[in-house]
Design a protein around this motif. Structure first.
Motif, PDB file in Angstrom:
ATOM      1  N   ASN A 166      76.849  85.606  39.779  1.00  0.00           N
ATOM      2  CA  ASN A 166      78.073  84.827  39.621  1.00  0.00           C
ATOM      3  C   ASN A 166      78.223  83.740  40.674  1.00  0.00           C
ATOM      4  O   ASN A 166      78.804  82.684  40.408  1.00  0.00           O
ATOM      5  N   ARG A 167      77.672  83.958  41.857  1.00  0.00           N
ATOM      6  CA  ARG A 167      77.677  82.916  42.887  1.00  0.00           C
ATOM      7  C   ARG A 167      76.871  81.710  42.396  1.00  0.00           C
ATOM      8  O   ARG A 167      77.299  80.565  42.514  1.00  0.00           O
ATOM      9  N   LEU A 194      75.893  91.376  40.251  1.00  0.00           N
ATOM     10  CA  LEU A 194      76.892  90.460  39.702  1.00  0.00           C
ATOM     11  C   LEU A 194      77.329  89.427  40.729  1.00  0.00           C
ATOM     12  O   LEU A 194      77.543  88.262  40.383  1.00  0.00           O
ATOM     13  N   GLU A 195      77.457  89.820  41.984  1.00  0.00           N
ATOM     14  CA  GLU A 195      77.850  88.879  43.029  1.00  0.00           C
ATOM     15  C   GLU A 195      76.830  87.751  43.159  1.00  0.00           C
ATOM     16  O   GLU A 195      77.194  86.577  43.258  1.00  0.00           O
ATOM     17  N   THR A 206      78.804  75.562  37.800  1.00  0.00           N
ATOM     18  CA  THR A 206      80.009  75.093  37.142  1.00  0.00           C
ATOM     19  C   THR A 206      80.738  74.075  38.012  1.00  0.00           C
ATOM     20  O   THR A 206      81.279  73.104  37.507  1.00  0.00           O
ATOM     21  N   GLN A 232      79.319  81.153  31.535  1.00  0.00           N
ATOM     22  CA  GLN A 232      80.250  81.320  32.641  1.00  0.00           C
ATOM     23  C   GLN A 232      79.848  82.571  33.402  1.00  0.00           C
ATOM     24  O   GLN A 232      78.802  83.145  33.159  1.00  0.00           O
ATOM     25  N   GLN A 233      80.679  82.992  34.299  1.00  0.00           N
ATOM     26  CA  GLN A 233      80.375  84.194  35.062  1.00  0.00           C
ATOM     27  C   GLN A 233      80.236  85.392  34.133  1.00  0.00           C
ATOM     28  O   GLN A 233      80.810  85.422  33.053  1.00  0.00           O
ATOM     29  N   ILE A 234      79.449  86.367  34.573  1.00  0.00           N
ATOM     30  CA  ILE A 234      79.307  87.580  33.775  1.00  0.00           C
ATOM     31  C   ILE A 234      80.041  88.724  34.465  1.00  0.00           C
ATOM     32  O   ILE A 234      80.223  88.719  35.675  1.00  0.00           O
ATOM     33  N   ASP A 235      80.469  89.671  33.659  1.00  0.00           N
ATOM     34  CA  ASP A 235      81.188  90.825  34.190  1.00  0.00           C
ATOM     35  C   ASP A 235      80.365  92.082  33.943  1.00  0.00           C
ATOM     36  O   ASP A 235      79.276  92.032  33.374  1.00  0.00           O
ATOM     37  N   LEU A 266      76.109  80.981  39.187  1.00  0.00           N
ATOM     38  CA  LEU A 266      76.775  80.407  38.018  1.00  0.00           C
ATOM     39  C   LEU A 266      77.997  79.603  38.418  1.00  0.00           C
ATOM     40  O   LEU A 266      78.277  78.543  37.837  1.00  0.00           O
ATOM     41  N   SER A 267      78.730  80.053  39.428  1.00  0.00           N
ATOM     42  CA  SER A 267      79.910  79.335  39.905  1.00  0.00           C
ATOM     43  C   SER A 267      79.509  77.990  40.530  1.00  0.00           C
ATOM     44  O   SER A 267      80.171  76.986  40.341  1.00  0.00           O
ATOM     45  N   SER A 323      71.982  80.815  30.458  1.00  0.00           N
ATOM     46  CA  SER A 323      72.765  79.917  31.310  1.00  0.00           C
ATOM     47  C   SER A 323      72.046  78.604  31.593  1.00  0.00           C
ATOM     48  O   SER A 323      72.671  77.619  31.957  1.00  0.00           O
TER      49      SER A 323
END
Length: 87
Positions: free
Chosen positions: A78-79, A74-75, A85, A2-5, A81-82, A55
């Motif tokens: 996560n873009r 991260l942006e 999903t 999933q997204q990472i922080d 990875l999103s 991933s």
């Protein structure tokens, strides 16, 4: 994956290239440039390889090259990875 922080990113940076000699990575480092944190492109390449492997998603290398701070990195990640999903 999933997204990472930021916590995950810091863990990956530490495992790939060690701890920062200049900043406390457990503090607010989202907008501190990687160069100022002491991480070079090789460290980020290792982190990116780990994220891609975990991933199963290829990341945009050009966009990641332009990410100068953890927030920007991260942006981008996560873009992607999103989008995976949502597909």
């Amino acid at each position: 994956m999933q997204q990472i922080d930021i916590t995950t990113l810091v863990t990956l940076l530490r495992s790939s290239a060690g701890d920062s000699d200049t900043h406390d990575l457990d503090g607010d480092v989202l907008d501190v440039p990687f160069a100022e944190l002491g991480y070079d492109s090789l460290a980020l390449l290792q982190v990116t390889g780990t994220v891609e492997r975990d991933s199963g998603v290829p990341l945009d290398e050009e966009a990641l090259d332009e990410a100068e701070t953890p927030r920007q990195y991260l942006e981008v990640v996560n873009r992607v990875l999103s989008a995976r999903t949502a597909a």
